[in-house]
Design a protein around this motif. Structure first.
Motif, PDB file in Angstrom:
ATOM      1  N   GLY A   9       0.818  -1.204   0.000  1.00 48.13           N
ATOM      2  CA  GLY A   9       0.000   0.000   0.000  1.00 48.13           C
ATOM      3  C   GLY A   9       0.850   1.250   0.000  1.00 48.13           C
ATOM      4  N   GLY A  10       0.205   2.394  -0.153  1.00 46.72           N
ATOM      5  CA  GLY A  10       0.934   3.648  -0.146  1.00 46.72           C
ATOM      6  C   GLY A  10       0.121   4.772  -0.745  1.00 46.72           C
ATOM      7  N   LEU A  11       0.810   5.857  -1.034  1.00 48.42           N
ATOM      8  CA  LEU A  11       0.206   7.048  -1.617  1.00 48.42           C
ATOM      9  C   LEU A  11       0.573   7.112  -3.093  1.00 48.42           C
ATOM     10  N   VAL A  12      -0.419   7.311  -3.945  1.00 48.44           N
ATOM     11  CA  VAL A  12      -0.178   7.387  -5.372  1.00 48.44           C
ATOM     12  C   VAL A  12      -1.117   8.419  -5.978  1.00 48.44           C
ATOM     13  N   GLN A  13      -0.694   9.018  -7.061  1.00 50.54           N
ATOM     14  CA  GLN A  13      -1.553   9.978  -7.745  1.00 50.54           C
ATOM     15  C   GLN A  13      -2.589   9.252  -8.594  1.00 50.54           C
ATOM     16  N   ALA A  14      -3.681   9.918  -8.836  1.00 46.89           N
ATOM     17  CA  ALA A  14      -4.723   9.357  -9.701  1.00 46.89           C
ATOM     18  C   ALA A  14      -4.121   8.972 -11.048  1.00 46.89           C
ATOM     19  N   GLY A  15      -4.512   7.799 -11.520  1.00 45.89           N
ATOM     20  CA  GLY A  15      -3.971   7.275 -12.764  1.00 45.89           C
ATOM     21  C   GLY A  15      -2.776   6.359 -12.562  1.00 45.89           C
ATOM     22  N   GLY A  16      -2.248   6.341 -11.358  1.00 44.00           N
ATOM     23  CA  GLY A  16      -1.085   5.514 -11.061  1.00 44.00           C
ATOM     24  C   GLY A  16      -1.444   4.079 -10.749  1.00 44.00           C
ATOM     25  N   SER A  17      -0.430   3.323 -10.365  1.00 43.45           N
ATOM     26  CA  SER A  17      -0.601   1.893 -10.101  1.00 43.45           C
ATOM     27  C   SER A  17       0.049   1.511  -8.781  1.00 43.45           C
ATOM     28  N   THR A  68      -6.413  -6.511 -11.149  1.00 44.64           N
ATOM     29  CA  THR A  68      -6.241  -7.923 -11.479  1.00 44.64           C
ATOM     30  C   THR A  68      -5.752  -8.678 -10.253  1.00 44.64           C
ATOM     31  N   ILE A  69      -6.458  -9.737  -9.907  1.00 44.10           N
ATOM     32  CA  ILE A  69      -6.047 -10.582  -8.793  1.00 44.10           C
ATOM     33  C   ILE A  69      -5.291 -11.787  -9.343  1.00 44.10           C
ATOM     34  N   SER A  70      -4.252 -12.183  -8.626  1.00 42.03           N
ATOM     35  CA  SER A  70      -3.499 -13.366  -9.011  1.00 42.03           C
ATOM     36  C   SER A  70      -3.056 -14.088  -7.747  1.00 42.03           C
ATOM     37  N   LYS A  71      -2.685 -15.346  -7.936  1.00 42.77           N
ATOM     38  CA  LYS A  71      -2.348 -16.159  -6.769  1.00 42.77           C
ATOM     39  C   LYS A  71      -1.221 -17.096  -7.110  1.00 42.77           C
ATOM     40  N   VAL A  72      -0.366 -17.352  -6.146  1.00 42.58           N
ATOM     41  CA  VAL A  72       0.692 -18.331  -6.297  1.00 42.58           C
ATOM     42  C   VAL A  72       0.477 -19.374  -5.217  1.00 42.58           C
ATOM     43  N   ASN A  73       0.027 -20.542  -5.614  1.00 42.36           N
ATOM     44  CA  ASN A  73      -0.309 -21.558  -4.631  1.00 42.36           C
ATOM     45  C   ASN A  73       0.908 -22.098  -3.891  1.00 42.36           C
ATOM     46  N   THR A  74       2.034 -22.122  -4.574  1.00 40.46           N
ATOM     47  CA  THR A  74       3.212 -22.742  -3.965  1.00 40.46           C
ATOM     48  C   THR A  74       3.674 -21.995  -2.719  1.00 40.46           C
ATOM     49  N   ASN A  75       3.423 -20.712  -2.657  1.00 47.84           N
ATOM     50  CA  ASN A  75       3.824 -19.972  -1.463  1.00 47.84           C
ATOM     51  C   ASN A  75       2.639 -19.285  -0.788  1.00 47.84           C
ATOM     52  N   ASN A  76       1.424 -19.747  -1.129  1.00 46.63           N
ATOM     53  CA  ASN A  76       0.213 -19.229  -0.485  1.00 46.63           C
ATOM     54  C   ASN A  76       0.171 -17.709  -0.486  1.00 46.63           C
ATOM     55  N   ALA A  77       0.408 -17.132  -1.635  1.00 46.86           N
ATOM     56  CA  ALA A  77       0.387 -15.673  -1.757  1.00 46.86           C
ATOM     57  C   ALA A  77      -0.685 -15.255  -2.742  1.00 46.86           C
ATOM     58  N   VAL A  78      -1.265 -14.121  -2.478  1.00 50.66           N
ATOM     59  CA  VAL A  78      -2.241 -13.551  -3.401  1.00 50.66           C
ATOM     60  C   VAL A  78      -1.882 -12.084  -3.621  1.00 50.66           C
ATOM     61  N   TYR A  79      -2.088 -11.640  -4.859  1.00 50.76           N
ATOM     62  CA  TYR A  79      -1.679 -10.296  -5.245  1.00 50.76           C
ATOM     63  C   TYR A  79      -2.866  -9.542  -5.849  1.00 50.76           C
ATOM     64  N   LEU A  80      -2.768  -8.225  -5.794  1.00 51.00           N
ATOM     65  CA  LEU A  80      -3.772  -7.371  -6.431  1.00 51.00           C
ATOM     66  C   LEU A  80      -3.040  -6.268  -7.178  1.00 51.00           C
ATOM     67  N   GLN A  81      -3.039  -6.371  -8.494  1.00 53.58           N
ATOM     68  CA  GLN A  81      -2.462  -5.321  -9.326  1.00 53.58           C
ATOM     69  C   GLN A  81      -3.541  -4.278  -9.580  1.00 53.58           C
ATOM     70  N   MET A  82      -3.263  -3.056  -9.186  1.00 55.07           N
ATOM     71  CA  MET A  82      -4.247  -1.984  -9.298  1.00 55.07           C
ATOM     72  C   MET A  82      -3.710  -0.919 -10.250  1.00 55.07           C
ATOM     73  N   ASN A  83      -4.378  -0.751 -11.368  1.00 55.83           N
ATOM     74  CA  ASN A  83      -3.993   0.247 -12.368  1.00 55.83           C
ATOM     75  C   ASN A  83      -5.076   1.314 -12.483  1.00 55.83           C
ATOM     76  N   SER A  84      -4.707   2.405 -13.093  1.00 57.03           N
ATOM     77  CA  SER A  84      -5.654   3.508 -13.317  1.00 57.03           C
ATOM     78  C   SER A  84      -6.395   3.856 -12.030  1.00 57.03           C
ATOM     79  N   LEU A  85      -5.656   4.014 -10.970  1.00 53.23           N
ATOM     80  CA  LEU A  85      -6.267   4.261  -9.663  1.00 53.23           C
ATOM     81  C   LEU A  85      -6.998   5.594  -9.636  1.00 53.23           C
TER      82      LEU A  85
END
Length: 116
Positions: A9-17, A68-85
């Protein structure tokens, strides 16, 4: 016991990722799905995106085409790529794991702030 730790998480300008990560540890067995939720100030927590164990996904209408949500089962991780914020994406984002038993586990949350 299950532990979920979010980051990215963090601070990003509109349109960022931003890319959120959630690392799960502990008794990670018989997972039904993993997903992301968010809660903005004064609002209820809402589903952002979820991925079932079989790979199917579901997104909130407000983020379709941008996140876009993605997951890596081998290390039990899940990600959320957020574009055009957008500023309205500002919230605390939580990772959640749902188990086939009906139990669930939550992370502590990570703040996402989008400035206009």
């Amino acid at each position: 016991q299950v532990q979920l730790v979010e980051s990215g998480g963090g601070l990003v300008q509109a349109g960022g990722s931003l890319r959120l990560s959630c690392a799960a540890s502990g008794s990670i067995y018989l997972v039904e799905d993993m997903g992301w939720y968010r809660q903005a100030p004064g609002k209820q927590r809402e589903l952002v995106a979820v991925m079932a164990n079989g790979g199917s996904t579901n997104y909130a209408d407000s983020v379709k085409g941008r996140f876009t949500i993605s997951k890596v089962n081998t290390n039990n991780a899940v990600y959320l790529q957020m574009n055009s914020l957008k500023p309205e994406d500002t919230a605390v984002y939580y990772c959640r794991v749902d188990f086939r038993s009906g139990r669930n586990a939550w992370g502590q949350g990570t703040q996402v702030t989008v400035s206009s």
